[in-house]
Design a protein around this motif. Structure first.
Motif, PDB file in Angstrom:
ATOM      1  N   LEU A   4      -2.269  -6.793   6.460  1.00 39.19           N
ATOM      2  CA  LEU A   4      -3.116  -6.532   7.625  1.00 39.19           C
ATOM      3  C   LEU A   4      -4.433  -5.870   7.226  1.00 39.19           C
ATOM      4  O   LEU A   4      -5.309  -5.689   8.061  1.00 39.19           O
ATOM      5  CB  LEU A   4      -2.385  -5.640   8.629  1.00 39.19           C
ATOM      6  CG  LEU A   4      -1.154  -6.224   9.311  1.00 39.19           C
ATOM      7  CD1 LEU A   4      -0.521  -5.181  10.219  1.00 39.19           C
ATOM      8  CD2 LEU A   4      -1.500  -7.474  10.096  1.00 39.19           C
ATOM      9  N   GLY A   5      -4.544  -5.482   5.964  1.00 43.97           N
ATOM     10  CA  GLY A   5      -5.775  -4.883   5.479  1.00 43.97           C
ATOM     11  C   GLY A   5      -5.703  -3.395   5.228  1.00 43.97           C
ATOM     12  O   GLY A   5      -6.708  -2.772   4.871  1.00 43.97           O
ATOM     13  N   HIS A   6      -4.528  -2.791   5.388  1.00 46.19           N
ATOM     14  CA  HIS A   6      -4.392  -1.346   5.219  1.00 46.19           C
ATOM     15  C   HIS A   6      -3.980  -0.983   3.793  1.00 46.19           C
ATOM     16  O   HIS A   6      -3.436  -1.806   3.055  1.00 46.19           O
ATOM     17  CB  HIS A   6      -3.362  -0.809   6.214  1.00 46.19           C
ATOM     18  CG  HIS A   6      -3.682  -1.160   7.638  1.00 46.19           C
ATOM     19  ND1 HIS A   6      -4.883  -0.847   8.229  1.00 46.19           N
ATOM     20  CD2 HIS A   6      -2.964  -1.829   8.577  1.00 46.19           C
ATOM     21  CE1 HIS A   6      -4.897  -1.289   9.467  1.00 46.19           C
ATOM     22  NE2 HIS A   6      -3.746  -1.891   9.714  1.00 46.19           N
ATOM     23  N   ARG A   7      -4.224   0.277   3.429  1.00 46.74           N
ATOM     24  CA  ARG A   7      -3.808   0.807   2.133  1.00 46.74           C
ATOM     25  C   ARG A   7      -2.448   1.472   2.299  1.00 46.74           C
ATOM     26  O   ARG A   7      -2.287   2.343   3.165  1.00 46.74           O
ATOM     27  CB  ARG A   7      -4.834   1.819   1.621  1.00 46.74           C
ATOM     28  CG  ARG A   7      -6.223   1.229   1.373  1.00 46.74           C
ATOM     29  CD  ARG A   7      -7.227   2.313   1.008  1.00 46.74           C
ATOM     30  NE  ARG A   7      -7.465   3.211   2.136  1.00 46.74           N
ATOM     31  CZ  ARG A   7      -8.373   3.000   3.076  1.00 46.74           C
ATOM     32  NH1 ARG A   7      -9.119   1.911   3.041  1.00 46.74           N
ATOM     33  NH2 ARG A   7      -8.537   3.862   4.063  1.00 46.74           N
ATOM     34  N   VAL A   8      -1.485   1.094   1.474  1.00 45.84           N
ATOM     35  CA  VAL A   8      -0.111   1.561   1.647  1.00 45.84           C
ATOM     36  C   VAL A   8       0.376   2.244   0.376  1.00 45.84           C
ATOM     37  O   VAL A   8       0.294   1.683  -0.714  1.00 45.84           O
ATOM     38  CB  VAL A   8       0.849   0.406   1.994  1.00 45.84           C
ATOM     39  CG1 VAL A   8       2.226   0.951   2.343  1.00 45.84           C
ATOM     40  CG2 VAL A   8       0.297  -0.431   3.154  1.00 45.84           C
ATOM     41  N   THR A   9       0.887   3.458   0.546  1.00 48.23           N
ATOM     42  CA  THR A   9       1.556   4.173  -0.539  1.00 48.23           C
ATOM     43  C   THR A   9       3.045   4.163  -0.257  1.00 48.23           C
ATOM     44  O   THR A   9       3.483   4.575   0.820  1.00 48.23           O
ATOM     45  CB  THR A   9       1.066   5.627  -0.627  1.00 48.23           C
ATOM     46  OG1 THR A   9      -0.339   5.635  -0.892  1.00 48.23           O
ATOM     47  CG2 THR A   9       1.798   6.378  -1.735  1.00 48.23           C
ATOM     48  N   VAL A  10       3.826   3.681  -1.202  1.00 46.69           N
ATOM     49  CA  VAL A  10       5.281   3.627  -1.067  1.00 46.69           C
ATOM     50  C   VAL A  10       5.896   4.681  -1.966  1.00 46.69           C
ATOM     51  O   VAL A  10       5.642   4.709  -3.170  1.00 46.69           O
ATOM     52  CB  VAL A  10       5.826   2.238  -1.444  1.00 46.69           C
ATOM     53  CG1 VAL A  10       7.362   2.229  -1.384  1.00 46.69           C
ATOM     54  CG2 VAL A  10       5.262   1.170  -0.517  1.00 46.69           C
ATOM     55  N   VAL A  11       6.704   5.555  -1.371  1.00 44.03           N
ATOM     56  CA  VAL A  11       7.447   6.563  -2.133  1.00 44.03           C
ATOM     57  C   VAL A  11       8.915   6.178  -2.091  1.00 44.03           C
ATOM     58  O   VAL A  11       9.505   6.079  -1.016  1.00 44.03           O
ATOM     59  CB  VAL A  11       7.242   7.976  -1.549  1.00 44.03           C
ATOM     60  CG1 VAL A  11       8.115   8.987  -2.290  1.00 44.03           C
ATOM     61  CG2 VAL A  11       5.778   8.381  -1.625  1.00 44.03           C
ATOM     62  N   ASP A  12       9.499   5.963  -3.263  1.00 44.52           N
ATOM     63  CA  ASP A  12      10.899   5.549  -3.332  1.00 44.52           C
ATOM     64  C   ASP A  12      11.515   6.105  -4.620  1.00 44.52           C
ATOM     65  O   ASP A  12      10.846   6.140  -5.655  1.00 44.52           O
ATOM     66  CB  ASP A  12      11.008   4.017  -3.316  1.00 44.52           C
ATOM     67  CG  ASP A  12      12.423   3.546  -3.006  1.00 44.52           C
ATOM     68  OD1 ASP A  12      12.696   3.233  -1.833  1.00 44.52           O
ATOM     69  OD2 ASP A  12      13.259   3.508  -3.929  1.00 44.52           O
TER      70      ASP A  12
END
Length: 275
Positions: free
Chosen positions: A74-82
């Motif tokens: 969608l154009g967003h910046r995503v940080t994934v914490v796992d």
């Protein structure tokens, strides 16, 4: 709830239409369709409110990117914490295949150690999906997720539903296990239960409100999907689309929250003048 077939809300997201135009839609969409529609609509509203085309989104326990990659598309910046290196490796590969590797960043960690790896108060939206079932202190998990939000940021919380597990065990003929889940403080049906904790809609909304977030909506997820024989959905013409529409129609009705496999709570953080 947004229309699954509508065009993208803003011009900067040319890939968004492809998220919803696949025909036939995969059966896996039964697990995510309701949450995705609610989340996409909330992100659209946040884009308009901020005047920024790209939001900063945090996905705690985001694994291989079931939500992170579509959000990045969608154009967003995503940080994934796992906590899983394998899941983060799969996330990296999935983001690359989707052409959004530059907008997806994976870091190893968990929600209870969130600010060891990300900035406090640095995100426009936080996804906390399938996390609270596994943490020792769900209330602290919610508080930390909320602390990662900017003022008026979005919290998307998805947790295992107690009633759905009770109903599923009973319909499978495991009546003692159904009763055990109904009476167990954590909602577990026995030692073999792979889910450490389940919630009612009231419990989840209380956790969210106690963390200082205003609850905007509660939805039941997979109200029917886990009870319908897979062979029917896979072979009956039009069955998948009809079931998706039924799930969407029932999701907002409180009478169905008590039998949903999962419960989704959407909230908004307080503004700086409300803190």
């Amino acid at each position: 709830m947004s229309d699954p077939m509508r065009p993208p809300a803003s011009h900067h997201r040319p890939q968004a239409a492809s998220l919803r135009s696949d025909t036939p839609r995969p059966r896996a969409s039964l697990r995510t369709a309701v949450v995705w529609d609610v989340l996409e609509d909330a992100l659209d509203r946040r884009v308009k409110a901020t005047g920024r085309e790209s939001l900063d989104v945090l996905d705690t326990g985001g694994g291989s990117g079931n939500f992170a990659v579509p959000v990045a598309r969608l154009g967003h910046r995503v940080t994934v914490v796992d906590p899983s290196p394998n899941a983060l490796f799969a996330l990296e590969r999935r983001a690359a295949e989707a052409g959004v590797a530059e907008r997806v960043h994976g870091v190893q960690g968990d929600v209870l150690g969130l600010f060891d790896v990300v900035e406090r108060g640095g995100f426009d939206a936080v996804l906390c999906h399938g996390v609270l079932e596994y943490v020792d202190d769900p209330a602290e998990g919610v508080r930390l997720a909320v602390d990662a939000l900017r003022p008026f940021g979005i919290l998307s919380l998805l947790g295992a539903g107690l009633g759905g597990a009770v109903l599923a065990r009973a319909l499978a003929g495991h009546f003692k296990e159904a009763q055990a889940a109904l009476t167990d403080p954590a909602g577990r049906w026995g030692e073999g239960d792979p889910v450490p904790r389940r919630f009612t809609a009231d419990q989840l909304t209380e956790l969210v409100e106690a963390a200082g977030v205003s609850v905007g909506a509660v939805h039941g997820v997979r109200v029917f999907a886990d009870l319908v024989p897979g062979v029917l959905v896979d072979t009956e013409p039009g069955a998948l689309e009809a079931l998706l529409k039924l799930e969407a129609a029932a999701a907002e009705l409180p009478s169905f929250h008590s039998v949903a496999t999962q419960l989704h709570v959407l909230g908004e953080a307080r503004g700086t003048d409300e803190a």
